[in-house]
Design an enzyme around this catalytic site. Sequence first.
Site, PDB file in Angstrom:
ATOM      1  N   ASP A  33      -8.400   8.958   1.716  1.00  0.00           N
ATOM      2  CA  ASP A  33      -8.328   7.554   1.315  1.00  0.00           C
ATOM      3  C   ASP A  33      -8.927   6.620   2.365  1.00  0.00           C
ATOM      4  O   ASP A  33      -9.712   5.732   2.045  1.00  0.00           O
ATOM      5  CB  ASP A  33      -6.875   7.163   1.017  1.00  0.00           C
ATOM      6  CG  ASP A  33      -6.282   7.970  -0.124  1.00  0.00           C
ATOM      7  OD1 ASP A  33      -6.944   8.068  -1.168  1.00  0.00           O
ATOM      8  OD2 ASP A  33      -5.180   8.505   0.037  1.00  0.00           O
ATOM      9  N   GLU A 143       0.117   6.567  -4.866  1.00  0.00           N
ATOM     10  CA  GLU A 143       0.941   6.179  -3.723  1.00  0.00           C
ATOM     11  C   GLU A 143       1.634   4.846  -3.967  1.00  0.00           C
ATOM     12  O   GLU A 143       2.796   4.661  -3.604  1.00  0.00           O
ATOM     13  CB  GLU A 143       0.065   6.103  -2.465  1.00  0.00           C
ATOM     14  CG  GLU A 143      -0.416   7.473  -2.000  1.00  0.00           C
ATOM     15  CD  GLU A 143      -1.515   7.395  -0.956  1.00  0.00           C
ATOM     16  OE1 GLU A 143      -1.741   8.396  -0.272  1.00  0.00           O
ATOM     17  OE2 GLU A 143      -2.165   6.344  -0.846  1.00  0.00           O
TER      18      GLU A 143
END
Length: 249
Positions: A33, A143
Amino acid sequence: MKELVENMVQWLQQQVKEAGVKGLLVGVSGGLDSAVVAHLIKRAAPDHSLGVIMPCKSNPTDIKHANDVVASSNINDITVDLTATHDTLFTTISQQVTEKQEWQEANERLADANLRARLRMSTLYTLATNYNYLVVGTDNAAEWYTGYFTKYGDGGVDILPMVELTKQKVREVAEFVGVPDHIIHKKPSADLWEGQTDEAEMGTSYDVIDAYLQGRKIPEKDKALIEKLHKRTEHKRNGAKHFHIGYPL
C-alpha cells in the site's frame, strides 16, 4: 487502469492546491500500500514529494523493500530510525506503571505496537511541518472498513487516496505504476512485531474482505467476523465523540 491512476494523481494535486501546501509525503514501510502511494505522490508532485522510512525494531527485509520502493519510484527520501526513541519512551512508561503495580502484561504487545505506529505518525507530521506537505495515508477499503489501523497512528493522516480501493485493485494499480513484483506479492504486514501478518491478526484474508465489500457471498463465519470488526472500530472512522449541551450558550 490508466484513467484511474490519472484521476488519483489529479485528485492528489487538487488536495495540495486546496490545502495551500507545497507537496506530499508518505511513510514507506516496504509493503504494497505505501509503495503504491509513494509512486502516486511522485507522479502528482514530482519535485515536492517525500518517502519516509522509519525503522523501529523492523525486519531488515522490510527496510530493503522500502528502499526498493524509493528506487523504483525515484522519490526523494529520508530515513528516521525510531528504535531508540521507542525503547526510551516505552521503557519509561512501563517502569512508571510497574512501580504502581498496575502494569497489564496481557496488553503489553499491543501497547508496544501502537506506540510504534504513533511515533511514526508524529515523525511524519514533524516532517510535514518542515516541508509544508500533506501526510498521505495508505489505508485501502478492506483496512478502512474493518478498522485495521492504529487510531492516531497510521490512521492519523491528512488525506486517503486509496480508501475506496479493494486490496486486489491496489495490486493492479501497483503493477501499472511500476511497484516491484516482490513487493506486490509479499504477505501484508504492518511490521508491528516479529512474524506479524495482517491476515493472521485480522482472522480472515483480504480476498474474503474484498468479496464481502463487493457484495459477493462468503462463509458465514467470515461475514460475522468482518461485521464485528466494523462495528467495534466505528470510533476510529468517526473520530472523537462530542458532548452536545442541548441548549444555546
